[in-house]
Design an enzyme around this catalytic site. Structure first.
Site, PDB file in Angstrom:
ATOM      1  N   HIS A  85      36.092  39.418  33.761  1.00 62.61           N
ATOM      2  CA  HIS A  85      35.681  40.227  35.236  1.00 62.61           C
ATOM      3  C   HIS A  85      36.773  40.503  36.367  1.00 62.61           C
ATOM      4  O   HIS A  85      36.637  40.491  36.912  1.00 62.61           O
ATOM      5  CB  HIS A  85      35.026  38.901  36.110  1.00 62.61           C
ATOM      6  CG  HIS A  85      33.549  38.612  34.848  1.00 62.61           C
ATOM      7  ND1 HIS A  85      32.566  38.913  35.261  1.00 62.61           N
ATOM      8  CD2 HIS A  85      34.074  38.378  33.137  1.00 62.61           C
ATOM      9  CE1 HIS A  85      31.221  38.963  34.554  1.00 62.61           C
ATOM     10  NE2 HIS A  85      32.028  38.452  33.221  1.00 62.61           N
ATOM     11  N   ASP A 102      41.231  42.332  43.826  1.00 61.50           N
ATOM     12  CA  ASP A 102      40.114  41.316  43.111  1.00 61.50           C
ATOM     13  C   ASP A 102      39.182  42.677  42.141  1.00 61.50           C
ATOM     14  O   ASP A 102      39.234  43.531  41.686  1.00 61.50           O
ATOM     15  CB  ASP A 102      38.553  41.971  44.373  1.00 61.50           C
ATOM     16  CG  ASP A 102      38.005  40.231  44.064  1.00 61.50           C
ATOM     17  OD1 ASP A 102      37.576  39.674  43.210  1.00 61.50           O
ATOM     18  OD2 ASP A 102      37.749  40.025  45.477  1.00 61.50           O
TER      19      ASP A 102
HETATM   20  C1  GDG Z   1      34.732  37.333  39.256  1.00 64.59           C
HETATM   21  C2  GDG Z   1      35.574  37.817  40.007  1.00 64.59           C
HETATM   22  C3  GDG Z   1      34.426  39.956  40.515  1.00 64.59           C
HETATM   23  C4  GDG Z   1      30.137  33.269  48.453  1.00 64.59           C
HETATM   24  N1  GDG Z   1      30.033  31.671  49.561  1.00 64.59           N
HETATM   25  C5  GDG Z   1      29.121  31.606  49.607  1.00 64.59           C
HETATM   26  C6  GDG Z   1      28.406  32.418  48.098  1.00 64.59           C
HETATM   27  N2  GDG Z   1      29.337  32.910  47.713  1.00 64.59           N
HETATM   28  C7  GDG Z   1      28.802  33.813  45.728  1.00 64.59           C
HETATM   29  C8  GDG Z   1      28.686  35.394  46.370  1.00 64.59           C
HETATM   30  C9  GDG Z   1      28.993  36.482  45.610  1.00 64.59           C
HETATM   31  C10 GDG Z   1      30.199  35.157  45.002  1.00 64.59           C
HETATM   32  O1  GDG Z   1      29.890  33.777  45.345  1.00 64.59           O
HETATM   33  C11 GDG Z   1      31.314  35.270  44.989  1.00 64.59           C
HETATM   34  O2  GDG Z   1      31.761  36.526  43.783  1.00 64.59           O
HETATM   35  P1  GDG Z   1      32.765  37.145  43.892  1.00 64.59           P
HETATM   36  O3  GDG Z   1      32.548  39.019  42.900  1.00 64.59           O
HETATM   37  O4  GDG Z   1      33.147  36.931  44.581  1.00 64.59           O
HETATM   38  O5  GDG Z   1      33.203  36.628  42.434  1.00 64.59           O
HETATM   39  P2  GDG Z   1      34.425  35.991  42.381  1.00 64.59           P
HETATM   40  O6  GDG Z   1      33.905  34.117  41.668  1.00 64.59           O
HETATM   41  O7  GDG Z   1      35.561  35.615  42.174  1.00 64.59           O
HETATM   42  O8  GDG Z   1      34.488  35.747  40.454  1.00 64.59           O
HETATM   43  C12 GDG Z   1      35.368  39.506  40.598  1.00 64.59           C
HETATM   44  C13 GDG Z   1      33.109  38.561  39.811  1.00 64.59           C
HETATM   45  O9  GDG Z   1      33.320  37.505  38.248  1.00 64.59           O
HETATM   46  C14 GDG Z   1      31.961  39.098  38.573  1.00 64.59           C
HETATM   47  O10 GDG Z   1      32.454  40.226  37.983  1.00 64.59           O
HETATM   48  O11 GDG Z   1      33.310  40.053  41.093  1.00 64.59           O
HETATM   49  O12 GDG Z   1      36.530  39.665  41.095  1.00 64.59           O
HETATM   50  O13 GDG Z   1      37.734  36.922  40.523  1.00 64.59           O
HETATM   51  O14 GDG Z   1      28.158  36.217  44.579  1.00 64.59           O
HETATM   52  O15 GDG Z   1      27.570  35.263  46.875  1.00 64.59           O
HETATM   53  N3  GDG Z   1      27.094  31.668  47.337  1.00 64.59           N
HETATM   54  C15 GDG Z   1      26.734  30.738  48.053  1.00 64.59           C
HETATM   55  N4  GDG Z   1      27.533  30.287  49.495  1.00 64.59           N
HETATM   56  C16 GDG Z   1      28.504  30.861  49.446  1.00 64.59           C
HETATM   57  O16 GDG Z   1      29.217  30.129  50.709  1.00 64.59           O
HETATM   58  N5  GDG Z   1      25.361  30.582  47.761  1.00 64.59           N
END
Ligand code: GDG
Length: 501
Positions: free
Chosen positions: A176, A389
């Site tokens: 990921h 990312d």
């Molecule tokens: C890894 C990789 C890759 C964020 N703030 C809140 C909240 N979120 C949720 C978002 C989103 C998720 O968290 C974050 O998604 P990311 O893609 O930035 O992911 P990572 O957690 O770093 O994870 C990344 C991912 O895996 C998938 O393969 O995209 O690059 O690092 O869904 O909505 N959700 C809530 N409140 C918040 O304040 N409810």
């Protein structure tokens, strides 16, 4: 290992199980169990329900003497169509395997930020031990035709341990996070073992063509006589002296329909109205990130300061709402980082605030799902500017929440999502404050028709390559009989657009 010749099941292996297990207050050894939410759960559960299967992972609670979590979860699984199998980890192992090797070595190294790495040998020992336990737990239930799909950097060696036990099943892995350039990867003291561990899979999936290219380069450096089939294909075959395996590009996404529908529910639209009222007469810029040094938050804040310095006419007219979701706070570097960001926000607000206007509003908590959806919709501009990312789902969620086709996405050149969204997002170099400041100015001045057209196309792209496409395409390549049913490609060629650099 059972030896049954029934159709294969899907076995998902991830660091965390798709449930939230909580100890009951004042009742030691008693737990409540609830289904977890999130993209992977949404995507895998339909396949698991249809084909039967198993999810293996850490239940989120430490091993306790006298508690049989396996039995508890088998009796209390919220969804009886598939099984949950917990892997027990002690507090000490968690410190070294999860916080240590996974998050103080692989996480910063794979994001090309090696100054954050702590290469302590005891971390790697715990990482191997816990991975071995994951594979042992898997072996207890594995059947001959099962397909095993391991998720992410916490669990790279699982396949290697299974192969040592003579497991011949088809094994897949998805990374990921990014895969770093060879020069960075080579700094890893355990580099050969980690690469050998990846070569034990039959199909290794990456978010972007660049990640796969970096991986193939490292394989070539550490292995003499490697041949690679056409790299313009979505899935390429690699032949080493020992075996043939495949490496593919599968950009992850979200459930477009569900997310878009949720954004329309009355509770959310009520929130949108309240936020718009709060910021009436001002343009709302939004940053939503886990508190992580990869997300480029200080750089973004400094760029915003530059924007305000250079454009006094914007004073009182723009507000940046920055959400930082608490994350990994028990790792020292993360705690210091929070202090740095708060100091910077204080300085900027101290310098520019005036009656009726505070330029940055900041929240250090996780928003509820409804609030999140409402802020996405109320914000005219999203600032997604990570230093690096794997994909970044916030970028996609922001677009999908905009059913009104309004909104501008400012996106880092170093986010994996750029491969799909580069035509319509405004791109920035996150290390260059000037580039971000100029991008904000461009977003503020964008012609309304162009803005709408860009957002329409962004949404169309995300709708087409949604989370079901991701699961189906990977499974279609790994084991065609396990596909979930939506369009996917069985030709082996895949979608060449995804491999364009
Ligand atoms: C890894 C990789 C890759 C964020 N703030 C809140 C909240 N979120 C949720 C978002 C989103 C998720 O968290 C974050 O998604 P990311 O893609 O930035 O992911 P990572 O957690 O770093 O994870 C990344 C991912 O895996 C998938 O393969 O995209 O690059 O690092 O869904 O909505 N959700 C809530 N409140 C918040 O304040 N409810």
């Amino acid at each position: 290992m059972s030896n049954q010749t029934e159709p294969g099941r899907l076995i998902v292996v991830s660091n965390r199980l798709p449930v939230v297990l909580q100890k009951r207050k004042k009742k030691p050894m008693e737990y409540t169990v609830k289904p977890a939410s999130g993209g992977l759960v949404t995507a895998f559960v339909p396949v698991l329900k249809k084909r039967g299967g198993l999810w293996i992972g850490w239940p989120g609670t430490y091993f306790e003497e006298g508690v049989d979590l396996q039995k508890f979860l088998r009796e209390n699984q919220p969804d009886p169509d598939y099984l949950l199998s917990p892997v027990e980890i002690t507090l000490q192992e968690y410190e070294h395997y999860y916080k240590g090797f996974a998050n103080e070595v692989l996480w910063p190294l794979f994001h090309n930020l090696t100054s954050y790495c702590n290469f302590f040998p005891e971390y790697y020992e715990a990482y191997k031990r816990v991975n071995q336990r994951f594979s042992q737990t898997l072996l207890e239930d594995l059947r001959e035709n099962d397909f095993v799909w391991v998720q992410d950097y916490h669990l790279i060696p699982v396949a290697k341990y299974l192969r040592e036990e003579k497991v011949g099943n088809s094994l897949g892995f998805f990374l990921h996070i990014p895969f770093p350039p060879a020069e960075t990867f080579q700094r890893l003291p355990n580099r050969s073992e980690i690469i050998e561990a990846l070569l034990a899979y039959d199909l290794v999936g990456f978010q972007t063509p660049g990640d796969r290219q970096n991986f193939l380069e490292v394989v070539g450096l550490l292995h003499a006589g490697v041949t690679i089939s056409d790299e313009t294909l979505q899935v390429a075959s690699i032949r080493t002296k020992e075996r043939i395996f495949r490496a593919g590009v599968f950009p992850i996404s979200i459930d477009f329909d569900e997310f878009s529908e949720e954004a329309k529910v009355p509770d959310v639209t009520e929130w949108v109205k309240m936020i718009r009222e709060e910021y009436r007469g001002k343009t709302l810029l939004l940053g939503i990130d886990r508190l992580d040094y990869t997300k480029g938050i200080p750089e973004r804040l400094r760029a915003y300061r530059l924007l305000l310095e250079e454009n006094p006419e914007l004073h009182g007219k723009v507000v940046l709402f920055q959400v930082m979701v608490p994350s990994r706070g028990d790792i020292g570097k993360y705690a210091n980082f929070k202090d740095e960001i708060e100091r910077l926000i204080g300085e900027i607000n101290g310098c520019f605030s005036r009656l009726g206007w505070v330029p940055i509003q900041y929240s250090y908590r996780s928003l509820s799902r409804k609030e999140l959806l409402a802020y996405y919709q109320a914000a005219e501009i999203a600032l997604v500017t990570p230093l690096k990312d794997g994909m970044n789902l916030v970028a996609k969620e922001y677009c999908v929440a905009h059913n009104d086709e309004e909104g501008v996405l400012i996106l880092s050149e170093f986010a994996g999502s750029i491969c799909q969204l580069k035509e319509q997002a405004i791109l920035v170099n996150p290390f260059d404050e000037n580039s971000i400041a100029q991008a904000i100015k461009k977003a503020l001045d964008l012609d309304p028709n162009e803005k709408r057209e860009r957002m329409r196309m962004l949404r169309e792209n995300i709708r087409r390559f949604d989370i079901y496409w991701w699961v189906d395409t990977f499974l279609g390549q790994a084991v065609p009989t396990l596909r979930n049913g939506k369009d996917s490609d069985e030709s082996g060629e895949g979608d060449k657009r995804l491999c364009a650099k």
